[in-house]
Design a protein around this motif. Structure first.
Motif, PDB file in Angstrom:
ATOM      1  N   ILE A   1       0.829  -1.207   0.000  1.00 40.43           N
ATOM      2  CA  ILE A   1       0.000   0.000   0.000  1.00 40.43           C
ATOM      3  C   ILE A   1       0.867   1.263   0.000  1.00 40.43           C
ATOM      4  N   GLN A   2       2.059   1.186   0.609  1.00 37.88           N
ATOM      5  CA  GLN A   2       2.940   2.360   0.656  1.00 37.88           C
ATOM      6  C   GLN A   2       3.439   2.736  -0.731  1.00 37.88           C
ATOM      7  N   TYR A   3       3.688   1.744  -1.578  1.00 38.00           N
ATOM      8  CA  TYR A   3       4.097   2.035  -2.953  1.00 38.00           C
ATOM      9  C   TYR A   3       2.925   2.590  -3.764  1.00 38.00           C
ATOM     10  N   ILE A   4       1.728   2.141  -3.438  1.00 41.57           N
ATOM     11  CA  ILE A   4       0.536   2.652  -4.130  1.00 41.57           C
ATOM     12  C   ILE A   4       0.314   4.126  -3.787  1.00 41.57           C
ATOM     13  N   LEU A   5       0.368   4.430  -2.491  1.00 46.91           N
ATOM     14  CA  LEU A   5       0.131   5.813  -2.043  1.00 46.91           C
ATOM     15  C   LEU A   5       1.354   6.706  -2.214  1.00 46.91           C
ATOM     16  N   LYS A   6       2.522   6.046  -2.411  1.00 47.12           N
ATOM     17  CA  LYS A   6       3.799   6.743  -2.564  1.00 47.12           C
ATOM     18  C   LYS A   6       4.135   7.601  -1.336  1.00 47.12           C
ATOM     19  N   GLU A   7       3.825   7.068  -0.166  1.00 48.55           N
ATOM     20  CA  GLU A   7       4.172   7.778   1.056  1.00 48.55           C
ATOM     21  C   GLU A   7       4.194   6.826   2.240  1.00 48.55           C
ATOM     22  N   LYS A   8       4.994   7.196   3.246  1.00 46.84           N
ATOM     23  CA  LYS A   8       5.042   6.441   4.501  1.00 46.84           C
ATOM     24  C   LYS A   8       5.482   7.389   5.605  1.00 46.84           C
ATOM     25  N   GLU A   9       4.709   7.418   6.681  1.00 47.67           N
ATOM     26  CA  GLU A   9       5.069   8.259   7.825  1.00 47.67           C
ATOM     27  C   GLU A   9       6.182   7.588   8.616  1.00 47.67           C
ATOM     28  N   PHE A  10       7.176   8.395   9.006  1.00 42.72           N
ATOM     29  CA  PHE A  10       8.292   7.902   9.807  1.00 42.72           C
ATOM     30  C   PHE A  10       8.813   9.052  10.655  1.00 42.72           C
ATOM     31  N   MET A  11       8.911   8.857  11.945  1.00 41.97           N
ATOM     32  CA  MET A  11       9.397   9.889  12.874  1.00 41.97           C
ATOM     33  C   MET A  11       8.614  11.201  12.727  1.00 41.97           C
ATOM     34  N   GLY A  12       7.308  11.059  12.472  1.00 40.66           N
ATOM     35  CA  GLY A  12       6.466  12.244  12.356  1.00 40.66           C
ATOM     36  C   GLY A  12       6.604  12.988  11.040  1.00 40.66           C
ATOM     37  N   LEU A  13       7.357  12.428  10.096  1.00 39.43           N
ATOM     38  CA  LEU A  13       7.553  13.045   8.788  1.00 39.43           C
ATOM     39  C   LEU A  13       6.922  12.163   7.713  1.00 39.43           C
ATOM     40  N   ASN A  14       6.337  12.789   6.699  1.00 33.03           N
ATOM     41  CA  ASN A  14       5.668  12.039   5.640  1.00 33.03           C
ATOM     42  C   ASN A  14       6.633  11.856   4.469  1.00 33.03           C
ATOM     43  N   PHE A  15       7.247  10.687   4.381  1.00 31.55           N
ATOM     44  CA  PHE A  15       8.256  10.417   3.364  1.00 31.55           C
ATOM     45  C   PHE A  15       7.625   9.986   2.048  1.00 31.55           C
ATOM     46  N   TYR A  16       8.174  10.510   0.954  1.00 28.68           N
ATOM     47  CA  TYR A  16       7.843  10.003  -0.373  1.00 28.68           C
ATOM     48  C   TYR A  16       8.520   8.647  -0.542  1.00 28.68           C
ATOM     49  N   ILE A  17       7.782   7.678  -1.064  1.00 29.42           N
ATOM     50  CA  ILE A  17       8.280   6.313  -1.237  1.00 29.42           C
ATOM     51  C   ILE A  17       7.876   5.818  -2.625  1.00 29.42           C
ATOM     52  N   GLU A  18       8.741   5.064  -3.261  1.00 30.51           N
ATOM     53  CA  GLU A  18       8.343   4.382  -4.491  1.00 30.51           C
ATOM     54  C   GLU A  18       9.044   3.037  -4.569  1.00 30.51           C
ATOM     55  N   GLU A  19       8.558   2.194  -5.456  1.00 27.08           N
ATOM     56  CA  GLU A  19       9.141   0.867  -5.609  1.00 27.08           C
ATOM     57  C   GLU A  19      10.625   1.004  -5.944  1.00 27.08           C
ATOM     58  N   GLY A  20      11.448   0.188  -5.277  1.00 30.43           N
ATOM     59  CA  GLY A  20      12.892   0.275  -5.487  1.00 30.43           C
ATOM     60  C   GLY A  20      13.632   0.714  -4.246  1.00 30.43           C
ATOM     61  N   VAL A  21      12.881   1.243  -3.249  1.00 31.65           N
ATOM     62  CA  VAL A  21      13.492   1.550  -1.946  1.00 31.65           C
ATOM     63  C   VAL A  21      12.727   0.788  -0.869  1.00 31.65           C
ATOM     64  N   LEU A  22      13.435   0.436   0.177  1.00 39.04           N
ATOM     65  CA  LEU A  22      12.830  -0.258   1.305  1.00 39.04           C
ATOM     66  C   LEU A  22      11.813   0.664   1.992  1.00 39.04           C
ATOM     67  N   ILE A  23      10.683   0.106   2.364  1.00 32.57           N
ATOM     68  CA  ILE A  23       9.662   0.883   3.069  1.00 32.57           C
ATOM     69  C   ILE A  23      10.089   1.067   4.531  1.00 32.57           C
ATOM     70  N   PRO A  24      10.159   2.303   5.025  1.00 38.08           N
ATOM     71  CA  PRO A  24      10.573   2.521   6.421  1.00 38.08           C
ATOM     72  C   PRO A  24       9.662   1.795   7.407  1.00 38.08           C
ATOM     73  N   ARG A  25      10.281   1.211   8.435  1.00 37.00           N
ATOM     74  CA  ARG A  25       9.542   0.471   9.460  1.00 37.00           C
ATOM     75  C   ARG A  25       9.548   1.219  10.784  1.00 37.00           C
ATOM     76  N   PRO A  26       8.462   1.072  11.561  1.00 37.33           N
ATOM     77  CA  PRO A  26       8.429   1.712  12.894  1.00 37.33           C
ATOM     78  C   PRO A  26       9.590   1.288  13.783  1.00 37.33           C
ATOM     79  N   ASP A  27      10.048   0.028  13.668  1.00 37.56           N
ATOM     80  CA  ASP A  27      11.149  -0.443  14.516  1.00 37.56           C
ATOM     81  C   ASP A  27      12.413   0.392  14.338  1.00 37.56           C
TER      82      ASP A  27
END
Length: 281
Positions: free
Chosen positions: A70-96
């Motif tokens: 879903i993160q690649y579909i929406l092209k975003e992932k929240e991490f440390m309170g920041l909304n990161f742009y994400i696309e296929e080809g990079v690892l999706i940031p994890r809460p851990d």
């Protein structure tokens, strides 16, 4: 089709995904397509949706049903309170991974205050680690190296999005081209043992970059490369800190010990599993 009806159709299409949250995911996709917030979705359920939006929504739900993240579909992932742009080809940031970043932020406060700190991130991916630190600690002069063109593109998008002027990103292999010394070197390297890749959940195994996951036969290849080389690039009393796999704390600690690092610590995640290991030069 009305919003409520379209959402129900979407949820039914993806409800069998093992690691998903179908109601939330369908709602987030429709929010994005309609460019509205969640309250609007919930309070306008009887509103008709344009046919083009309906068709695009159903197409996306079909893709999500295959396991596409879903993160690649929406092209975003929240991490440390920041909304990161994400696309296929990079690892999706994890809460851990936030455990790692939070430790570094506290470490900077305790040891350096507002003084300048030089930090190097090896294998920055989307930029989640290096850019979060640079955002919250503007006195940090942050450098990042990654050998992926996609990572460099994505991290630069995020760097510009967050308006960071204290970060320099380079394409390279680990320490190649680096000729400075750093107070902190951080890395979240590939650490999954090669044979375990096939057992990962479908979303990870089939769609996230294998190069960012595969740590060799026992998952420790990159720790064996980085730890010995890092001494050349760390200042005296410099911090070397890694994210690690859930059972790798002792093994990575032993490599740090063999390379004469001191004050070695293992940090646990919220489940009580090994997540971060660190040592001081």
């Amino acid at each position: 089709m009305e919003i409520n009806q379209l959402l129900k159709t979407g949820v039914d299409m993806i409800k069998n995904r093992e690691y998903g949250n179908p109601v939330l995911e369908a709602t987030m996709v429709l929010e994005s397509l309609l460019n509205v917030n969640r309250i609007y979705i919930y309070t306008h359920g009887k509103e008709k949706v344009d046919k083009a939006v309906e068709d695009e929504f159903l197409k996306i739900m079909e893709k999500r049903a295959t396991g596409y993240p879903i993160q690649y579909i929406l092209k975003e992932k929240e991490f440390m309170g920041l909304n990161f742009y994400i696309e296929e080809g990079v690892l999706i940031p994890r809460p851990d991974t936030e455990i790692l970043v939070e430790y570094i932020l506290k470490y900077i406060d305790t040891n350096y205050g507002n003084r300048e700190v030089k930090l190097l991130d090896l294998g920055f991916g989307s930029g989640a680690i290096v850019l979060s630190i640079a955002h919250y600690k503007r006195q940090v002069q942050a450098f990042g190296v990654d050998n992926s063109d996609i990572a460099l593109k994505v991290a630069n998008i995020n760097m510009n999005k967050f308006k960071l002027e204290n970060v320099k990103l380079y394409r390279g292999d680990l320490f190649s081209g680096i000729d400075e010394k750093f107070h902190i070197i951080v890395s979240n390297p590939p650490y999954i043992p090669s044979e375990e890749i096939k057992n990962l959940q479908k979303e990870v195994r089939d769609f996230e970059p294998v190069a960012a996951l595969d740590g060799g036969e026992d998952g420790l290849d990159f720790y064996r490369k980085i730890i010995p080389q890092s001494r050349k690039y760390l200042k005296d009393n410099g911090l070397l800190i890694f994210e690690i796999g859930w059972d790798q704390g002792k093994a990575v600690s032993n490599i740090l010990l063999q390379e004469d690092f001191n004050n070695i610590k293992i940090l646990k995640d919220l489940q009580g599993l090994d997540r971060v290991v660190l040592g001081i030069k």
